[in-house]
Motif scaffolding. Structure first.
Motif, PDB file in Angstrom:
ATOM      1  N   MET A  74       0.841  -1.183   0.000  1.00 28.09           N
ATOM      2  CA  MET A  74       0.000   0.000   0.000  1.00 28.09           C
ATOM      3  C   MET A  74       0.884   1.242   0.000  1.00 28.09           C
ATOM      4  N   SER A  75       0.555   2.190  -0.830  1.00 28.91           N
ATOM      5  CA  SER A  75       1.346   3.413  -0.943  1.00 28.91           C
ATOM      6  C   SER A  75       0.960   4.415   0.142  1.00 28.91           C
ATOM      7  N   HIS A  76       1.957   5.138   0.609  1.00 28.77           N
ATOM      8  CA  HIS A  76       1.739   6.203   1.577  1.00 28.77           C
ATOM      9  C   HIS A  76       1.969   7.559   0.930  1.00 28.77           C
ATOM     10  N   THR A  77       2.116   7.597  -0.386  1.00 34.59           N
ATOM     11  CA  THR A  77       2.437   8.814  -1.105  1.00 34.59           C
ATOM     12  C   THR A  77       1.244   9.750  -1.130  1.00 34.59           C
ATOM     13  N   ILE A  78       1.533  11.022  -0.898  1.00 34.62           N
ATOM     14  CA  ILE A  78       0.505  12.054  -0.884  1.00 34.62           C
ATOM     15  C   ILE A  78       0.855  13.075  -1.955  1.00 34.62           C
ATOM     16  N   THR A  79      -0.131  13.565  -2.665  1.00 33.15           N
ATOM     17  CA  THR A  79       0.083  14.627  -3.634  1.00 33.15           C
ATOM     18  C   THR A  79      -0.548  15.893  -3.090  1.00 33.15           C
ATOM     19  N   GLY A  80       0.259  16.930  -2.930  1.00 32.96           N
ATOM     20  CA  GLY A  80      -0.231  18.190  -2.371  1.00 32.96           C
ATOM     21  C   GLY A  80      -0.752  19.139  -3.434  1.00 32.96           C
ATOM     22  N   GLN A  81      -1.328  20.257  -3.014  1.00 30.70           N
ATOM     23  CA  GLN A  81      -1.931  21.218  -3.917  1.00 30.70           C
ATOM     24  C   GLN A  81      -1.088  22.473  -4.149  1.00 30.70           C
ATOM     25  N   THR A  82       0.045  22.591  -3.508  1.00 27.40           N
ATOM     26  CA  THR A  82       0.885  23.769  -3.665  1.00 27.40           C
ATOM     27  C   THR A  82       1.381  23.877  -5.096  1.00 27.40           C
ATOM     28  N   GLN A  83       1.398  25.086  -5.616  1.00 27.95           N
ATOM     29  CA  GLN A  83       1.837  25.315  -6.981  1.00 27.95           C
ATOM     30  C   GLN A  83       3.285  25.801  -7.001  1.00 27.95           C
ATOM     31  N   PHE A  84       4.226  24.875  -7.040  1.00 24.34           N
ATOM     32  CA  PHE A  84       5.644  25.195  -7.164  1.00 24.34           C
ATOM     33  C   PHE A  84       5.945  25.260  -8.659  1.00 24.34           C
ATOM     34  N   ARG A  85       6.199  26.454  -9.199  1.00 27.94           N
ATOM     35  CA  ARG A  85       6.387  26.602 -10.644  1.00 27.94           C
ATOM     36  C   ARG A  85       7.760  27.131 -11.038  1.00 27.94           C
ATOM     37  N   SER A  86       8.497  27.709 -10.117  1.00 25.51           N
ATOM     38  CA  SER A  86       9.755  28.372 -10.452  1.00 25.51           C
ATOM     39  C   SER A  86      10.934  27.710  -9.742  1.00 25.51           C
ATOM     40  N   MET A  87      11.907  27.269 -10.529  1.00 26.78           N
ATOM     41  CA  MET A  87      13.117  26.681  -9.948  1.00 26.78           C
ATOM     42  C   MET A  87      13.877  27.729  -9.148  1.00 26.78           C
ATOM     43  N   GLU A  88      13.938  28.935  -9.651  1.00 18.76           N
ATOM     44  CA  GLU A  88      14.645  30.024  -8.956  1.00 18.76           C
ATOM     45  C   GLU A  88      14.024  30.286  -7.581  1.00 18.76           C
ATOM     46  N   ILE A  89      12.722  30.339  -7.522  1.00 15.82           N
ATOM     47  CA  ILE A  89      12.040  30.609  -6.259  1.00 15.82           C
ATOM     48  C   ILE A  89      12.132  29.396  -5.328  1.00 15.82           C
ATOM     49  N   LEU A  90      12.025  28.191  -5.888  1.00 16.92           N
ATOM     50  CA  LEU A  90      12.162  26.986  -5.064  1.00 16.92           C
ATOM     51  C   LEU A  90      13.561  26.920  -4.444  1.00 16.92           C
ATOM     52  N   THR A  91      14.571  27.251  -5.222  1.00 12.99           N
ATOM     53  CA  THR A  91      15.941  27.264  -4.710  1.00 12.99           C
ATOM     54  C   THR A  91      16.099  28.299  -3.605  1.00 12.99           C
ATOM     55  N   ALA A  92      15.520  29.482  -3.802  1.00  9.24           N
ATOM     56  CA  ALA A  92      15.579  30.536  -2.775  1.00  9.24           C
ATOM     57  C   ALA A  92      14.846  30.098  -1.506  1.00  9.24           C
ATOM     58  N   ALA A  93      13.724  29.394  -1.660  1.00  7.62           N
ATOM     59  CA  ALA A  93      12.976  28.910  -0.497  1.00  7.62           C
ATOM     60  C   ALA A  93      13.811  27.885   0.277  1.00  7.62           C
ATOM     61  N   CYS A  94      14.502  27.019  -0.435  1.00  8.48           N
ATOM     62  CA  CYS A  94      15.375  26.034   0.228  1.00  8.48           C
ATOM     63  C   CYS A  94      16.502  26.739   0.968  1.00  8.48           C
ATOM     64  N   ARG A  95      17.077  27.731   0.336  1.00  7.32           N
ATOM     65  CA  ARG A  95      18.148  28.514   0.976  1.00  7.32           C
ATOM     66  C   ARG A  95      17.618  29.169   2.257  1.00  7.32           C
ATOM     67  N   ARG A  96      16.423  29.724   2.187  1.00  8.24           N
ATOM     68  CA  ARG A  96      15.792  30.359   3.350  1.00  8.24           C
ATOM     69  C   ARG A  96      15.631  29.368   4.502  1.00  8.24           C
ATOM     70  N   LEU A  97      15.340  28.104   4.179  1.00  9.35           N
ATOM     71  CA  LEU A  97      15.137  27.075   5.202  1.00  9.35           C
ATOM     72  C   LEU A  97      16.441  26.419   5.644  1.00  9.35           C
ATOM     73  N   GLY A  98      17.518  26.695   4.928  1.00  8.27           N
ATOM     74  CA  GLY A  98      18.795  26.091   5.284  1.00  8.27           C
ATOM     75  C   GLY A  98      18.915  24.632   4.863  1.00  8.27           C
ATOM     76  N   VAL A  99      18.219  24.270   3.785  1.00 11.88           N
ATOM     77  CA  VAL A  99      18.341  22.916   3.247  1.00 11.88           C
ATOM     78  C   VAL A  99      19.005  22.997   1.877  1.00 11.88           C
ATOM     79  N   ASP A 100      19.515  21.861   1.405  1.00 10.29           N
ATOM     80  CA  ASP A 100      20.190  21.820   0.112  1.00 10.29           C
ATOM     81  C   ASP A 100      19.242  22.251  -1.005  1.00 10.29           C
ATOM     82  N   ALA A 101      19.826  22.799  -2.057  1.00 14.57           N
ATOM     83  CA  ALA A 101      19.052  23.173  -3.243  1.00 14.57           C
ATOM     84  C   ALA A 101      18.399  21.926  -3.831  1.00 14.57           C
ATOM     85  N   PRO A 102      17.264  22.083  -4.500  1.00 16.79           N
ATOM     86  CA  PRO A 102      16.583  20.939  -5.106  1.00 16.79           C
ATOM     87  C   PRO A 102      17.489  20.255  -6.130  1.00 16.79           C
TER      88      PRO A 102
END
Length: 103
Positions: free
Chosen positions: A1-29
């Motif tokens: 049985m799968s435990h995978t969940i699909t969320g509704q957030t609209q992540f569309r920009s690699m630049e913004i996703l990378t900046a968000a990761c930097r803000r959280l102190g996690v590695d870039a995607p």
């Protein structure tokens, strides 16, 4: 049985996703194949703090897939923090495009 969940957030920009990761102190995607509990999926893997498996973002659809087994493999609050950081970085990017700055 799968435990995978699909969320509704609209992540569309690699630049913004990378900046968000930097803000959280996690590695870039990282683009590629990423293992979840029961399968592998293609996308940009974000390795959130304390998570056993990455949250995998598909920039074409804006969706994120993850498997945290109801918090056993990672607290959903960390994904919420990513969503908040993404929203913050989206706002900051919009301000920059308008020639404004956030103080």
């Amino acid at each position: 049985m799968s435990h995978t969940i699909t969320g509704q957030t609209q992540f569309r920009s690699m630049e913004i996703l990378t900046a968000a990761c930097r803000r959280l102190g996690v590695d870039a995607p990282r683009q590629g194949q990423h293992k979840l509990y029961d399968r592998e999926i293609e996308g940009h893997g974000v390795f959130l703090k304390g998570w056993s498996y990455p949250a995998v973002v598909d920039l074409a659809t804006g969706k994120v897939q993850f498997d945290n087994f109801e918090g056993s493999w990672g607290k959903e609050e960390e994904l919420d923090r990513l969503k908040q950081a993404y929203a913050t970085e989206t706002m900051l990017a919009a301000l920059r495009r308008q020639g404004k700055s956030a103080i």
